[in-house]
Design an enzyme around this catalytic site. Structure first.
Site, PDB file in Angstrom:
ATOM      1  N   GLN A 112     -11.386  66.894 -66.384  1.00  0.00           N
ATOM      2  CA  GLN A 112     -11.341  65.800 -67.568  1.00  0.00           C
ATOM      3  C   GLN A 112     -10.849  66.210 -68.985  1.00  0.00           C
ATOM      4  O   GLN A 112     -10.337  66.024 -69.489  1.00  0.00           O
ATOM      5  CB  GLN A 112     -13.081  66.068 -68.059  1.00  0.00           C
ATOM      6  CG  GLN A 112     -14.439  65.016 -67.541  1.00  0.00           C
ATOM      7  CD  GLN A 112     -15.525  65.364 -67.632  1.00  0.00           C
ATOM      8  OE1 GLN A 112     -15.669  66.682 -67.007  1.00  0.00           O
ATOM      9  NE2 GLN A 112     -15.410  65.195 -68.736  1.00  0.00           N
TER      10      GLN A 112
ATOM     11  N   HIS B 266     -16.710  64.716 -60.578  1.00  0.00           N
ATOM     12  CA  HIS B 266     -16.075  64.042 -60.993  1.00  0.00           C
ATOM     13  C   HIS B 266     -14.199  65.108 -60.256  1.00  0.00           C
ATOM     14  O   HIS B 266     -12.348  64.758 -59.732  1.00  0.00           O
ATOM     15  CB  HIS B 266     -15.457  65.450 -62.312  1.00  0.00           C
ATOM     16  CG  HIS B 266     -15.866  64.578 -63.573  1.00  0.00           C
ATOM     17  ND1 HIS B 266     -15.170  63.125 -64.286  1.00  0.00           N
ATOM     18  CD2 HIS B 266     -17.392  64.699 -64.338  1.00  0.00           C
ATOM     19  CE1 HIS B 266     -16.182  62.907 -65.437  1.00  0.00           C
ATOM     20  NE2 HIS B 266     -16.783  63.422 -65.306  1.00  0.00           N
TER      21      HIS B 266
ATOM     22  N   HIS C 260     -23.338  65.021 -61.195  1.00  0.00           N
ATOM     23  CA  HIS C 260     -21.862  64.623 -61.748  1.00  0.00           C
ATOM     24  C   HIS C 260     -20.866  65.486 -62.488  1.00  0.00           C
ATOM     25  O   HIS C 260     -19.731  64.514 -61.861  1.00  0.00           O
ATOM     26  CB  HIS C 260     -22.739  64.231 -63.286  1.00  0.00           C
ATOM     27  CG  HIS C 260     -21.625  63.731 -64.218  1.00  0.00           C
ATOM     28  ND1 HIS C 260     -22.124  62.515 -64.678  1.00  0.00           N
ATOM     29  CD2 HIS C 260     -20.701  64.364 -65.258  1.00  0.00           C
ATOM     30  CE1 HIS C 260     -21.316  62.364 -65.847  1.00  0.00           C
ATOM     31  NE2 HIS C 260     -20.197  63.521 -66.088  1.00  0.00           N
ATOM     32  N   GLU C 261     -20.661  66.290 -62.100  1.00  0.00           N
ATOM     33  CA  GLU C 261     -19.542  67.294 -62.571  1.00  0.00           C
ATOM     34  C   GLU C 261     -18.711  67.120 -61.073  1.00  0.00           C
ATOM     35  O   GLU C 261     -17.772  67.560 -61.164  1.00  0.00           O
ATOM     36  CB  GLU C 261     -20.090  68.785 -63.071  1.00  0.00           C
ATOM     37  CG  GLU C 261     -20.376  68.790 -64.029  1.00  0.00           C
ATOM     38  CD  GLU C 261     -20.059  67.771 -65.918  1.00  0.00           C
ATOM     39  OE1 GLU C 261     -18.405  67.947 -65.542  1.00  0.00           O
ATOM     40  OE2 GLU C 261     -20.427  67.218 -65.997  1.00  0.00           O
TER      41      GLU C 261
ATOM     42  N   CYS D  55     -20.839  60.913 -70.090  1.00  0.00           N
ATOM     43  CA  CYS D  55     -19.726  61.797 -70.178  1.00  0.00           C
ATOM     44  C   CYS D  55     -19.148  61.570 -70.559  1.00  0.00           C
ATOM     45  O   CYS D  55     -19.217  60.892 -71.610  1.00  0.00           O
ATOM     46  CB  CYS D  55     -19.409  60.573 -68.309  1.00  0.00           C
ATOM     47  SG  CYS D  55     -17.551  61.430 -67.876  1.00  0.00           S
ATOM     48  N   LEU D  56     -18.396  62.381 -71.272  1.00  0.00           N
ATOM     49  CA  LEU D  56     -17.320  63.338 -72.319  1.00  0.00           C
ATOM     50  C   LEU D  56     -16.439  62.399 -72.333  1.00  0.00           C
ATOM     51  O   LEU D  56     -15.417  61.794 -73.063  1.00  0.00           O
ATOM     52  CB  LEU D  56     -17.159  64.382 -72.559  1.00  0.00           C
ATOM     53  CG  LEU D  56     -18.298  65.413 -72.493  1.00  0.00           C
ATOM     54  CD1 LEU D  56     -17.938  66.877 -72.929  1.00  0.00           C
ATOM     55  CD2 LEU D  56     -19.234  64.930 -74.066  1.00  0.00           C
TER      56      LEU D  56
ATOM     57  N   GLY E 175     -22.020  69.445 -69.431  1.00  0.00           N
ATOM     58  CA  GLY E 175     -20.872  70.174 -67.472  1.00  0.00           C
ATOM     59  C   GLY E 175     -19.732  69.525 -67.897  1.00  0.00           C
ATOM     60  O   GLY E 175     -18.923  68.704 -69.303  1.00  0.00           O
TER      61      GLY E 175
END
Length: 176
Positions: free
Chosen positions: A51, A140, A136-137, A94-95, A46
């Protein structure tokens, strides 16, 4: 399509308020393609627009049944959780928060209202792992990182680790 830079904690863009998307055009489609390519290159499951430095309400999520047979993703424009129930504990990473995974408490089942790339209003109801990914996304898009769901101790240990990385690597300074 191009792979974009993934901003990492503590970059300010990760905490900024995102703007709703009102233009459903080729520029939006290109942004989605860039996000998908960036997500798969990372590799991730995702990715939210903040991000990659875009303060817009847009996420892409992997929906591939089998990644070895091909990559399939879904773009969600202006997504919003409109219903939820139950709870679950699941491991997250997480990235934008490298070298950290932890169990996070999330809703077990959610309904998300969103728009597709043509601006059509849609809803999806999901549970378990995919519900975690969407929560989660969507976090953000609201300036929330998964570390915000951790205990104060775990969060502070991670912040100390990041400060040390930044001190030891002057070229890795925050750029946003």
């Amino acid at each position: 399509m191009s792979i974009r830079k993934i901003y990492q904690y503590p970059e300010p863009v990760l905490r900024q308020e995102t703007r709703p998307i009102e233009q459903f055009d080729d520029e939006l489609k290109k942004l989605v393609e860039d996000m998908a390519e960036t997500m798969y290159d990372a590799p991730g499951i995702g990715l939210a627009a903040p991000q990659i430095g875009e303060s817009r309400k847009l996420i892409v999520v992997d929906i591939s049944q089998d990644r070895e047979e091909g990559q399939e993703y879904m773009a969600m424009v202006n997504p919003e959780i409109i219903a939820h129930e139950g709870h679950q504990l699941d491991e997250e990473g997480c990235l934008s928060v490298p070298e950290l995974t932890s169990k996070v408490k999330r809703f077990k089942k959610i309904t998300v209202a969103y728009q597709d790339l043509e601006g059509n209003q849609l809803e999806v109801e999901t549970e378990d792992r995919f519900a975690v990914v969407l929560q989660h996304e969507i976090d953000h898009l609201n300036g929330i990182l998964f570390i915000d769901h951790l205990s104060t101790l775990k969060r502070n240990l991670y912040k100390k680790k990041v400060k040390k990385w930044l001190a030891d690597n002057p070229k890795a300074k925050v750029t946003a």
